[in-house]
Design a protein around this motif. Structure first.
Motif, PDB file in Angstrom:
ATOM      1  N   PRO A   6       0.727  -1.228   0.104  1.00 57.71           N
ATOM      2  CA  PRO A   6      -0.008   0.041  -0.009  1.00 57.71           C
ATOM      3  C   PRO A   6       0.943   1.284  -0.032  1.00 57.71           C
ATOM      4  CG  PRO A   6      -0.620  -1.585   1.456  1.00 57.71           C
ATOM      5  CD  PRO A   6       0.701  -2.023   1.140  1.00 57.71           C
ATOM      6  N   HIS A  10      -2.621   5.225   0.641  1.00 55.31           N
ATOM      7  CA  HIS A  10      -3.568   4.262   1.272  1.00 55.31           C
ATOM      8  C   HIS A  10      -3.193   4.151   2.837  1.00 55.31           C
ATOM      9  CE1 HIS A  10      -2.860   2.298  -2.947  1.00 55.31           C
ATOM     10  NE2 HIS A  10      -4.354   2.912  -2.733  1.00 55.31           N
ATOM     11  N   ALA A  14      -6.263   4.400   5.603  1.00 55.36           N
ATOM     12  CA  ALA A  14      -6.653   3.608   6.616  1.00 55.36           C
ATOM     13  C   ALA A  14      -6.754   3.995   7.969  1.00 55.36           C
ATOM     14  CB  ALA A  14      -5.535   2.313   6.676  1.00 55.36           C
ATOM     15  N   GLU A  69      -8.290   1.402  -3.114  1.00 54.62           N
ATOM     16  CA  GLU A  69      -8.849   2.088  -1.974  1.00 54.62           C
ATOM     17  C   GLU A  69      -9.938   1.669  -1.200  1.00 54.62           C
ATOM     18  OE1 GLU A  69      -6.018   3.918  -4.592  1.00 54.62           O
ATOM     19  OE2 GLU A  69      -8.013   3.366  -5.153  1.00 54.62           O
ATOM     20  N   VAL A  72      -8.853  -0.752   1.033  1.00 59.00           N
ATOM     21  CA  VAL A  72      -8.274  -0.397   2.241  1.00 59.00           C
ATOM     22  C   VAL A  72      -9.563  -0.054   3.348  1.00 59.00           C
ATOM     23  CG1 VAL A  72      -7.331   1.560   3.369  1.00 59.00           C
ATOM     24  CG2 VAL A  72      -6.351   0.717   1.197  1.00 59.00           C
ATOM     25  N   GLU A  75     -10.968  -3.328   4.729  1.00 50.84           N
ATOM     26  CA  GLU A  75     -10.242  -4.155   5.908  1.00 50.84           C
ATOM     27  C   GLU A  75     -10.382  -3.381   7.027  1.00 50.84           C
ATOM     28  OE1 GLU A  75      -5.611  -4.907   6.876  1.00 50.84           O
ATOM     29  OE2 GLU A  75      -6.025  -5.217   4.798  1.00 50.84           O
ATOM     30  N   TRP A 271      -3.734  -8.330  -1.492  1.00 50.39           N
ATOM     31  CA  TRP A 271      -3.369  -7.191  -1.885  1.00 50.39           C
ATOM     32  C   TRP A 271      -3.119  -7.392  -3.433  1.00 50.39           C
ATOM     33  CZ3 TRP A 271      -4.161  -2.310  -1.182  1.00 50.39           C
ATOM     34  CH2 TRP A 271      -3.410  -1.342  -1.805  1.00 50.39           C
TER      35      TRP A 271
END
Length: 346
Positions: A6, A10, A14, A69, A72, A75, A271
């Protein structure tokens, strides 16, 4: 070009999402939103961070970013166990191209895809038929089908499988009780429901939706597994036995090290698969299937170990450990079981 890790953007995204979820989606907030979702939090995520618009093109009212995106954000939602319709909306949006509905989805209108491929492999039988402008049949279980304001339906017709939209008020919707109270499902029944045709050849659109849904679910699984690992490590530092924290025992260290490997491999695999999708790599489908299979198994394993290593407290309603296992088991059922995902790699 594939981003192997990332980017700083990113990471900052997050952090921003995690900061909001730490404030607005703690354990009590999650429980308050059981069998649904916090509409106020969803509205804030959409209006302030544009989470529903990230992967939608600018010309369709979106932010013009990519699935990376959205991954992210998902997650972080997975880590917080936040009940959220983002998975359903992202999957539905992936089946659309140049549709006015995309602008509504980007603005936060909850959408869902009523298709057997959401709770099964991409070649699962379609239980709805389209004839003379009307849909007949049923689909179960449909992600957030009980509250979705945009319903897309995959249905068979004389020429194959098409994609259609319907007025939600014309559909019979029955909420389905599930193992995981942080996800919502419903059975949708179509009894001669008038439908608007999006496309009569939806094979490619549904394949894309299945791949995107697999990757979106993998993001939730990685976040869920990370939450389980973090909770377990923290608990073993404070729980004492024989005058020592149980985390100091070598046998438990080995078990938690194995969990860390599973989480890290899940994140790396997911990823890589997301990047392959973003860059339209030739092996994107294979990487998505591999990620879906591995992340499903890993999340279930971590969830089980989370309960085991917490001991008796983990099976009490008040503790969150059982929610980790339930979320992992529920996500395991989406977009094909792990063995079905692996079968596509043969």
């Amino acid at each position: 070009m594939t981003d192997l890790v990332p980017s700083q953007d990113h990471i900052e995204l997050a952090r921003s999402v995690r900061k909001m979820l730490d404030k607005r989606s703690d354990s009590q907030a999650v429980r308050d939103a059981f069998n649904g979702f916090d509409a106020e939090l969803w509205s804030t995520l959409c209006e302030q961070m544009g989470v529903a618009a990230l992967a939608i093109p600018e010309e369709s009212g979106g932010a013009g970013f990519t699935l990376a995106e959205t991954y992210v954000v998902l997650e972080e939602l997975g880590r917080a166990l936040t009940p959220s319709p983002l998975l359903a909306s992202v999957t539905a949006a992936a089946a659309l191209t140049d549709s006015p509905l995309l602008e509504e989805i980007a603005a936060g209108t909850v959408a869902t895809l009523a298709w057997s491929g959401v709770t099964g492999p991409a070649d699962a039988p379609v239980g709805v038929t389209f004839e003379d402008g009307k849909l007949t049949g049923s689909v179960s279980a449909v992600l957030y089908g009980d509250v979705a304001e945009i319903i897309l339906v995959a249905a068979e017709h004389d020429g194959g499988v098409g994609l259609f939209s319907v007025d939600p008020s014309a559909v019979s919707r029955t909420k389905v009780a599930g193992l995981d109270p942080t996800l919502s499902f419903a059975t949708l029944e179509f009894d001669g429901v008038t439908a608007e045709t999006i496309t009569l050849d939806a094979a490619s659109a549904l394949a894309t939706a299945h791949r995107v849904g697999t990757l979106a679910a993998a993001a939730l699984q990685v976040g869920c597994a990370q939450r389980g690992l973090d909770m377990t490590v923290d608990y073993t530092k404070t729980r004492e036995q024989f005058g020592r924290p149980i985390g100091s025992f070598q046998a438990l260290k080995h078990r938690m090290a194995d969990l860390l490997v599973r989480v890290q491999m899940s994140r790396a695999g997911a990823w890589a698969a997301v990047q392959a999708h973003v860059n339209d790599a030739p092996n994107a489908d294979r990487l998505a299937a591999a990620a879906g299979s591995y992340c499903s198994d890993a999340a279930v394993e971590v969830g089980g170990e989370t309960v085991q290593l917490h001991g008796g407290i983990a099976i009490t309603w008040e503790h969150d450990a059982h929610l980790i296992l339930k979320r992992a088991q529920a996500l395991n059922q989406l977009f094909g079981l792990p063995h079905q995902q692996r079968a596509t790699l043969i």
